[in-house]
Design a protein around this motif. Structure first.
Motif, PDB file in Angstrom:
ATOM      1  N   MET A 230       2.580  -4.203   2.931  1.00 43.01           N
ATOM      2  CA  MET A 230       3.829  -4.652   3.558  1.00 43.01           C
ATOM      3  C   MET A 230       4.913  -5.700   2.616  1.00 43.01           C
ATOM      4  SD  MET A 230       2.258  -6.972   6.990  1.00 43.01           S
ATOM      5  CE  MET A 230       3.285  -7.967   7.225  1.00 43.01           C
ATOM      6  N   TYR A 231       5.601  -6.116   2.802  1.00 45.01           N
ATOM      7  CA  TYR A 231       6.656  -6.672   1.876  1.00 45.01           C
ATOM      8  C   TYR A 231       7.015  -6.085   0.426  1.00 45.01           C
ATOM      9  CZ  TYR A 231       4.622 -10.578   3.911  1.00 45.01           C
ATOM     10  OH  TYR A 231       4.408 -11.786   4.660  1.00 45.01           O
ATOM     11  N   GLY A 232       7.731  -4.666   0.786  1.00 39.12           N
ATOM     12  CA  GLY A 232       7.304  -3.253   0.134  1.00 39.12           C
ATOM     13  C   GLY A 232       7.457  -2.597  -0.556  1.00 39.12           C
ATOM     14  N   GLY A 233       5.439  -3.450  -0.661  1.00 41.17           N
ATOM     15  CA  GLY A 233       4.901  -2.423  -1.298  1.00 41.17           C
ATOM     16  C   GLY A 233       4.247  -1.039  -0.550  1.00 41.17           C
ATOM     17  N   GLY A 234       4.733  -0.438   1.086  1.00 38.61           N
ATOM     18  CA  GLY A 234       4.822   0.756   0.881  1.00 38.61           C
ATOM     19  C   GLY A 234       3.334   1.704   1.455  1.00 38.61           C
ATOM     20  N   LEU A 235       2.847   2.940   1.255  1.00 40.09           N
ATOM     21  CA  LEU A 235       1.580   3.507   1.081  1.00 40.09           C
ATOM     22  C   LEU A 235       1.387   4.392  -0.206  1.00 40.09           C
ATOM     23  CD1 LEU A 235       2.051   5.989   4.876  1.00 40.09           C
ATOM     24  CD2 LEU A 235       1.472   3.039   4.098  1.00 40.09           C
ATOM     25  N   ASP A 236       0.323   3.585  -0.604  1.00 42.62           N
ATOM     26  CA  ASP A 236       0.177   4.732  -1.881  1.00 42.62           C
ATOM     27  C   ASP A 236      -0.262   6.189  -1.632  1.00 42.62           C
ATOM     28  OD1 ASP A 236      -1.594   5.266  -4.035  1.00 42.62           O
ATOM     29  OD2 ASP A 236      -2.330   2.894  -4.024  1.00 42.62           O
ATOM     30  N   VAL A 237       0.705   6.374  -2.819  1.00 41.26           N
ATOM     31  CA  VAL A 237       0.879   8.235  -2.731  1.00 41.26           C
ATOM     32  C   VAL A 237      -1.078   8.369  -2.508  1.00 41.26           C
ATOM     33  CG1 VAL A 237       1.479   9.809  -3.799  1.00 41.26           C
ATOM     34  CG2 VAL A 237       2.732   7.857  -3.531  1.00 41.26           C
ATOM     35  N   VAL A 238      -1.342   8.118  -3.615  1.00 41.38           N
ATOM     36  CA  VAL A 238      -2.783   8.463  -3.554  1.00 41.38           C
ATOM     37  C   VAL A 238      -3.951   8.597  -2.892  1.00 41.38           C
ATOM     38  CG1 VAL A 238      -4.758   8.005  -5.000  1.00 41.38           C
ATOM     39  CG2 VAL A 238      -2.649   7.680  -6.445  1.00 41.38           C
ATOM     40  N   VAL A 240      -2.782   8.455   0.470  1.00 47.73           N
ATOM     41  CA  VAL A 240      -2.083   9.699   1.190  1.00 47.73           C
ATOM     42  C   VAL A 240      -2.988  10.855   0.735  1.00 47.73           C
ATOM     43  CG1 VAL A 240       0.390  10.205   1.989  1.00 47.73           C
ATOM     44  CG2 VAL A 240      -0.254   8.128   0.957  1.00 47.73           C
ATOM     45  N   VAL A 241      -2.076  11.055  -0.262  1.00 52.19           N
ATOM     46  CA  VAL A 241      -3.142  12.702  -0.541  1.00 52.19           C
ATOM     47  C   VAL A 241      -4.407  12.870  -0.207  1.00 52.19           C
ATOM     48  CG1 VAL A 241      -3.081  14.176  -2.775  1.00 52.19           C
ATOM     49  CG2 VAL A 241      -1.222  12.589  -2.164  1.00 52.19           C
ATOM     50  N   LEU A 242      -5.085  12.130  -0.565  1.00 50.76           N
ATOM     51  CA  LEU A 242      -7.003  11.260  -0.488  1.00 50.76           C
ATOM     52  C   LEU A 242      -6.851  12.165   0.910  1.00 50.76           C
ATOM     53  CD1 LEU A 242      -9.334  12.084  -1.584  1.00 50.76           C
ATOM     54  CD2 LEU A 242      -9.367   9.227  -2.215  1.00 50.76           C
ATOM     55  N   SER A 243      -6.281  10.906   1.568  1.00 50.15           N
ATOM     56  CA  SER A 243      -6.817  11.085   3.382  1.00 50.15           C
ATOM     57  C   SER A 243      -6.009  13.024   3.969  1.00 50.15           C
ATOM     58  CB  SER A 243      -5.341  10.299   3.727  1.00 50.15           C
ATOM     59  OG  SER A 243      -5.744   8.789   3.619  1.00 50.15           O
ATOM     60  N   VAL A 244      -4.988  13.501   3.846  1.00 46.56           N
ATOM     61  CA  VAL A 244      -4.320  14.410   3.925  1.00 46.56           C
ATOM     62  C   VAL A 244      -5.699  15.254   3.026  1.00 46.56           C
ATOM     63  CG1 VAL A 244      -2.806  16.034   3.796  1.00 46.56           C
ATOM     64  CG2 VAL A 244      -2.176  13.769   4.369  1.00 46.56           C
ATOM     65  N   ALA A 245      -5.793  15.320   2.402  1.00 47.33           N
ATOM     66  CA  ALA A 245      -6.476  16.317   2.274  1.00 47.33           C
ATOM     67  C   ALA A 245      -8.442  16.552   2.819  1.00 47.33           C
ATOM     68  CB  ALA A 245      -7.860  15.792   0.569  1.00 47.33           C
ATOM     69  N   MET A 246      -8.778  15.029   3.523  1.00 48.12           N
ATOM     70  CA  MET A 246     -10.128  14.588   3.919  1.00 48.12           C
ATOM     71  C   MET A 246      -9.611  15.431   4.732  1.00 48.12           C
ATOM     72  SD  MET A 246     -12.092  11.546   2.639  1.00 48.12           S
ATOM     73  CE  MET A 246     -10.358  10.635   2.977  1.00 48.12           C
ATOM     74  N   ILE A 247      -8.881  14.765   5.850  1.00 45.90           N
ATOM     75  CA  ILE A 247      -8.734  15.391   7.237  1.00 45.90           C
ATOM     76  C   ILE A 247      -7.998  17.151   7.694  1.00 45.90           C
ATOM     77  CG2 ILE A 247      -6.357  15.543   8.748  1.00 45.90           C
ATOM     78  CD1 ILE A 247      -5.542  12.930   7.774  1.00 45.90           C
TER      79      ILE A 247
END
Length: 265
Positions: A230-238, A240-247
């Motif tokens: 929140m407050y402009g932090g956004g989703l951490d790219v690392v 996101v990539v790790l999650s997509v790879a595991m999925i």
């Protein structure tokens, strides 16, 4: 598509139950915020007097608890827990129930491949997860907006829901992979839920002990925390990539093992 609609019908009561559950969680949580904020005391000040360990467990971080969005950041942790439990159980049960209920023969007399069966089931689970996420998103924006006093909350809430959606898919993948791999798939749901709770406890332990910070990659509950998103932090790219790879790996395991396993038909 018949298998897809069969699964949607089979899970409609569960979907309704969980949708009502997350809606009531948002309503009750923000009602408590209204009661606390009406006392005239600064909620941030009240929380600052709490033990550091409790502040860590609640994931307060840089959240401004005098704002409705900040209080929602705390509530988000419990919404995430509910949504991931649903996803893990759904993923495990949508594959294992055919053997559990002795209905495998219903599927395998049909002129469809196992790949098509898995795809239809995973698509139904995916749609269920999307619906839960959308219900949480819409109810959160509407209800939090009623207490926001003009604060723009839709963007922050949408960002947290994107993070929650990724984690939902991750635990759904854990559930389906366990159901495909285990010789006794009936226990897949309980095992998936056990893994979920273990990673949740690990995330709490990391908050309580900075020395465990390096373990954050082992628990999805640390990937998209409200205090960071929140407050402009956004989703951490690392993450996101790790999650997509595991999925991707989990779904590959699901397809590979389900195609080759012997079913009790």
């Amino acid at each position: 598509m018949n298998i897809f609609w069969r699964e949607m019908r089979a899970n409609r009561k569960s979907l309704l139950f969980w949708s009502i559950g997350v809606f009531l969680m948002v309503v009750s949580g923000m009602s408590k915020y209204a009661g606390l904020s009406s006392s005239g005391q600064s909620m941030s000040g009240m929380m600052s007097e709490m033990p550091k360990s409790l502040q860590a467990i609640l994931g307060i971080g840089n959240l401004d608890l005098d704002k409705a969005s900040g209080y929602y950041g705390i509530l988000y942790l419990y919404l995430l827990l509910m949504a991931t439990i649903h996803a893990a159980m759904l993923g495990a049960n949508i594959l294992s129930k055919e053997e559990r209920d002795k209905t495998s023969e219903f599927l395998f007399v049909k002129p469809v491949s196992r790949n098509n069966i898995i795809t239809a089931k995973l698509l139904a689970a995916f749609v269920n997860i999307v619906i839960i996420n959308v219900v949480t998103l819409v109810s959160s924006i509407i209800i939090v907006g009623q207490y926001s006093k003009g604060e723009a909350v839709a963007g922050d809430i949408t960002m947290t829901m994107l993070g929650m959606f990724i984690v939902q898919l991750l635990f759904m993948g854990i559930g389906t992979a366990l159901a495909a791999v285990k010789k006794k798939p009936n226990s897949a749901a309980s095992l998936a839920t056990g893994i979920l709770l273990l990673t949740f406890v690990l995330s709490m332990a990391i908050d309580l002990n900075d020395k465990l910070a390096s373990l954050k990659y082992m628990t999805p509950f640390k990937y998209f925390e409200a205090k960071n998103v929140m407050y402009g932090g956004g989703l951490d790219v690392v993450f996101v990539v790790l999650s997509v790879a595991m999925i991707a790996v989990l779904f590959l395991v699901t397809y590979t093992f389900f195609r080759t396993r012997d079913l009790n038909v």
